[in-house]
Design a protein around this motif. Structure first.
Motif, PDB file in Angstrom:
ATOM      1  N   UNK A  47       0.841  -1.195   0.000  1.00 14.03           N
ATOM      2  CA  UNK A  47       0.000   0.000   0.000  1.00 14.03           C
ATOM      3  C   UNK A  47       0.875   1.243   0.000  1.00 14.03           C
ATOM      4  N   UNK A  48       0.626   2.143  -0.927  1.00 15.63           N
ATOM      5  CA  UNK A  48       1.405   3.371  -0.940  1.00 15.63           C
ATOM      6  C   UNK A  48       1.298   4.144  -2.237  1.00 15.63           C
ATOM      7  N   UNK A  49       2.353   4.897  -2.508  1.00 14.13           N
ATOM      8  CA  UNK A  49       2.391   5.793  -3.660  1.00 14.13           C
ATOM      9  C   UNK A  49       3.188   5.168  -4.806  1.00 14.13           C
ATOM     10  N   UNK A  50       3.855   5.991  -5.606  1.00 10.15           N
ATOM     11  CA  UNK A  50       4.589   5.486  -6.770  1.00 10.15           C
ATOM     12  C   UNK A  50       5.736   4.560  -6.396  1.00 10.15           C
ATOM     13  N   UNK A  51       6.296   4.728  -5.215  1.00 13.18           N
ATOM     14  CA  UNK A  51       7.370   3.841  -4.782  1.00 13.18           C
ATOM     15  C   UNK A  51       6.831   2.418  -4.615  1.00 13.18           C
ATOM     16  N   UNK A  52       5.601   2.311  -4.145  1.00 13.95           N
ATOM     17  CA  UNK A  52       4.964   0.996  -4.016  1.00 13.95           C
ATOM     18  C   UNK A  52       4.587   0.452  -5.388  1.00 13.95           C
ATOM     19  N   UNK A  53       4.074   1.320  -6.270  1.00 16.04           N
ATOM     20  CA  UNK A  53       3.750   0.869  -7.629  1.00 16.04           C
ATOM     21  C   UNK A  53       5.022   0.350  -8.286  1.00 16.04           C
ATOM     22  N   UNK A  54       6.101   1.086  -8.116  1.00 13.51           N
ATOM     23  CA  UNK A  54       7.415   0.649  -8.583  1.00 13.51           C
ATOM     24  C   UNK A  54       7.529   0.496 -10.082  1.00 13.51           C
ATOM     25  N   UNK A  87      -7.120   2.896  10.749  1.00 13.41           N
ATOM     26  CA  UNK A  87      -8.091   2.268   9.844  1.00 13.41           C
ATOM     27  C   UNK A  87      -7.674   0.835   9.541  1.00 13.41           C
ATOM     28  N   UNK A  88      -6.393   0.630   9.274  1.00 11.31           N
ATOM     29  CA  UNK A  88      -5.901  -0.716   8.973  1.00 11.31           C
ATOM     30  C   UNK A  88      -6.045  -1.650  10.172  1.00 11.31           C
ATOM     31  N   UNK A 109      -5.498  10.306   0.912  1.00 17.14           N
ATOM     32  CA  UNK A 109      -6.210   9.763  -0.244  1.00 17.14           C
ATOM     33  C   UNK A 109      -6.190   8.234  -0.214  1.00 17.14           C
ATOM     34  N   UNK A 110      -5.081   7.660   0.193  1.00 14.62           N
ATOM     35  CA  UNK A 110      -5.018   6.199   0.343  1.00 14.62           C
ATOM     36  C   UNK A 110      -6.009   5.746   1.406  1.00 14.62           C
ATOM     37  N   UNK A 111      -6.015   6.422   2.552  1.00 11.46           N
ATOM     38  CA  UNK A 111      -6.912   6.071   3.657  1.00 11.46           C
ATOM     39  C   UNK A 111      -8.370   6.117   3.215  1.00 11.46           C
ATOM     40  N   UNK A 112      -8.733   7.152   2.465  1.00 15.23           N
ATOM     41  CA  UNK A 112     -10.126   7.322   2.044  1.00 15.23           C
ATOM     42  C   UNK A 112     -10.630   6.189   1.159  1.00 15.23           C
TER      43      UNK A 112
END
Length: 173
Positions: A17-24, A152-153, A73-76
């Motif tokens: 779960x995350x941003x572009x670093x997670x997308x990789x 939330x998690x 935004x991830x949380x939402x």
């Protein structure tokens, strides 16, 4: 004396779960993580999420890496939907349903790598307002957003282990 990992032999699922670093790119950190977990725990490793990365083997292609997204935004999108872009895939990433055609997920681990986009959004490119003059405000906002994400998690998936990554180095201001 070394003991066997608690997960030895049992299948493990991971929600990256995350941003572009997670997308990789070509699996980013997700590929070596799955390989190392499989070796250490002597088990199969699968990933869960609404995004797919066909560069990885089947069973390890799913993730929740969303380039440009902030922590809030991830949380939402964990229990609801905030359609930032098409990558939200209908939200409800943890519980599924709500027209997403996905089931609820119960990952063994949730890796979280997020926060750099929050910093980018708060700092912007204004040289007259460097990060150092607003570091307390920025850190407080990051802390509150990350606490909400983790709450939330843990509230939804109390049996999952959450692994928080640190923010990547940042050289603006």
């Amino acid at each position: 004396m070394t003991s066997a990992p608690a997960f030895a032999g049992a299948p493990i699922s991971v929600m990256p779960l995350g941003d572009s670093i997670t997308a990789g790119s070509a699996g980013g950190y997700r590929k070596p993580l799955a390989q190392k977990l499989a070796v250490v725990c002597h088990c199969s490793v699968t990933t869960v999420g609404s995004q797919t990365d066909p560069s990885l083997p089947p069973g390890q292609q799913a993730h929740e890496g969303h380039p440009g997204w902030r922590i809030d935004q991830l949380t939402d999108n964990l229990l609801g939907v905030d359609p930032i872009d098409a990558g939200a895939h209908g939200g409800y990433w943890l519980v599924g349903g709500h027209g997403t055609a996905r089931q609820a997920v119960h990952p063994t681990f949730i890796t979280v790598m997020a926060g750099i986009n929050d910093i980018n959004n708060m700092i912007g490119s204004d040289p007259h307002h460097p990060m150092s003059s607003r570091s307390n405000e920025i850190l407080q906002t990051l802390q509150l957003r990350m606490q909400k994400l983790v709450s939330t998690l843990t509230g939804t998936l109390p049996k999952s282990t959450i692994l928080l990554g640190g923010c990547i180095p940042y050289a603006n201001g």
